[in-house]
Write an enzyme that holds these catalytic residues in place. Structure first.
Site, short mmCIF file in Angstrom:
data_model
loop_
_atom_site.label_atom_id
_atom_site.label_comp_id
_atom_site.label_asym_id
_atom_site.label_seq_id
_atom_site.Cartn_x
_atom_site.Cartn_y
_atom_site.Cartn_z
N HIS A 155 33.96 91.51 9.80
CA HIS A 155 34.43 91.34 10.99
C HIS A 155 33.79 92.28 12.24
CE1 HIS A 155 38.56 89.71 9.48
NE2 HIS A 155 38.16 89.76 8.74
N ASP A 364 30.55 94.88 20.40
CA ASP A 364 31.63 94.47 19.98
C ASP A 364 31.88 93.39 18.75
OD1 ASP A 364 35.04 94.04 19.15
OD2 ASP A 364 35.50 95.08 21.16
#
Ligand code: GDG
Length: 470
Positions: A155, A364
């Site tokens: 992720h 991110d």
């Protein structure tokens, strides 16, 4: 079978002191749930805390809790996962710490997850392992159960070789991941970093997105950008209750001309400090006034036992105090700061109330907040200011893209978004909404699962080895 660090539930205590399980909010669970139901799946994960629980069901989901001791929480979760891997994988925004005891515990906990999965998986089952806390599970599981199809999804970003190289256990992590048939990343660049490292550090032959192992197996590494339940968010945001709440939020803020909004876990990768500084400077420069503009920053408590996170909280709160002390007026703070978490409805109301959403991480994997904002703008208005270094920037090209290290650039983008004409806003928002409507979380889960099952079915027949292989 899903194997993830956390179970998708939280332990909650009601008014009468009784504890029960509640489904944790989040798109991942709702995306995976239909797949799990259709295949009679189970989910193995840590329930949080140190208490031991037997397997149980919540809303028809079969959950298998795997307990951790206090020492394991400290060394596996807070230590190796969040003190070593998290900063290393996020461009070393903070300095990663390397401790041999943390690594030993990481290996031990990964082994326990793999053993439990091996014990419970049906013959020939498909197992989907998630995230940086469990990178050794694919290999460990394959050794115990060669009959399984194993997928892995990361992720967070996967760093370039120049940074990954620092890790004393780099080879073990790469070999751990190579236990999977399919390794999924957020972006193509991350998959390429992985392939390059496997070639350089492990010495396997690779060709495009494939790795050829000496035992004849092939592993595929590819990008599957994660998304959100776009339809669900749009519906929620358009509801009367959320519309009323959004109006009440604006009212409570004194009906300013424009509301800026940031919602992030309180994490040093998210760039909260720099963005508030940029906003504060716009007010002290006179480009904005506290009558016209307010910045609502929700900082969701996160990893509060890790020192770095405690220090970050202090820094941000000192800055907010300084900005409000220097620039605010009575009843008109420049920054409305909230250190808390909210139910989904309140999140939707905030997204709906905000004119300019500010998402400026230094790095991110994806950033779902940016996508959720877009999904909630059913009137096709509102501006998104988005860091180039969020995975979401690959898809949300019509945002005001910024380099979060460039203070003046960030200030200019905030101002442009503030002054943008309605036509410009709707042109950009419409394009972004189309993107996330077409690529929602269901499409993400389906494409990974299809690829995994297809890949496994063909892994021996479909791959033609490159001529260079001896
Ligand atoms: C990691 C990667 C990647 C937040 N506060 C509340 C709340 N949230 C929800 C948001 C959003 C999620 O949490 C946060 O997701 P992000 O993607 O923004 O960030 P990370 O937590 O760092 O997630 C990231 C993601 O994994 C998925 O792969 O995109 O890059 O770092 O959904 O809405 N939800 C509720 N109350 C809150 O106060 N209900």
């Amino acid at each position: 079978m899903i194997v993830a660090n956390r179970l998708p539930v939280d332990r909650v205590t009601d008014a009468r002191g009784r504890s029960t399980w509640r489904r944790s909010p989040g798109g991942l669970v709702s995306a995976i749930e239909p797949v799990m139901r259709a295949h009679d799946g189970v989910w193995i994960g840590w329930p949080g805390g140190t208490q031991k629980f037997k397997p149980f069901k919540v809303d028809g989901l079969d959950l298998v809790p795997l307990a951790m001791s206090a020492e394991e929480i400290e060394e596996h979760y807070e230590g190796f996962s969040n003190g070593t891997l998290w900063p290393l994988y996020h461009d070393v925004v903070a300095k990663p710490e390397f401790h041999r005891e943390w690594w030993d515990t990481y290996v031990r906990v990964n082994r326990r997850f793999a053993e439990r999965a091996a014990e419970l998986a049906a013959e020939g089952a498909t197992v989907w392992v998630h995230d940086y806390q469990l990178q050794l599970v694919p290999q460990m599981l394959r050794e115990l159960r060669p009959d399984l199809r194993i997928g892995f999804y990361l992720h967070i970003p996967f760093p370039p070789a120049e940074l990954f190289q620092q890790l004393p256990w780099r080879r073990q992590i790469l070999e751990g991941l190579l236990g999977a048939d399919l390794v999924g990343f957020q972006l193509p660049g991350a998959a390429q970093n992985f392939i390059r490292l496997v070639r350089q550090r492990v010495g396997h032959k690779t060709h495009r997105d494939l790795v050829y192992l000496p035992d004849g197996r092939t592993v595929r590494a590819a990008a599957f950008p994660i998304s959100i339940d776009a339809g669900g968010f749009a519906e929620l945001a358009a509801s009367d209750a959320v519309a009323e709440r959004a109006a009440a939020i604006r009212e409570a803020l004194g009906n300013p001309r424009r509301i800026f909004l940031g919602i992030d876990r309180l994490d040093y990768t998210k760039g909260i400090y720099a963005r508030l500084r940029a906003f504060g400077e716009l007010i002290s420069d006179g480009a904005l006034t506290v009558e016209d503009a307010v910045f609502v920053q929700v900082a969701v408590p996160s990893r509060e036992r890790v020192e770095h996170y405690r220090n970050l909280r202090d820094d941000i709160e000192r800055l907010v105090g300084r900005i409000n002390g220097d620039l605010g007026r009575i009843g008109r703070p420049a920054v409305s700061y909230l250190h808390t978490s909210y139910p989904r409805e309140e999140m939707a109301a905030l997204y709906r109330a905000a004119d300019i959403m500010v998402v400026t991480p230094y790095r991110d994997g994806m950033n779902l907040v940016a996508k959720e904002y877009v999904a909630c703008r059913t009137d096709e208005d509102g501006a998104l200011v988005l860091s180039e270094f969020a995975g979401a920037a690959d898809e949300l090209r019509q945002a005001w893209l910024v380099n979060p290290y460039d203070m003046n650039g960030m200030k200019a983008a905030l101002l442009e978004a503030y002054h943008a004409e309605p036509k410009e806003l709707s042109r950009r928002m419409r394009a972004m909404r189309k993107q996330i409507a077409q690529h929602d979380v269901k499409a993400w889960a389906d494409s990974f699962m299809t690829e995994l099952e297809d890949d496994a079915a063909h892994s021996h027949s479909k791959t033609v080895r490159p001529a260079t292989r001896s």
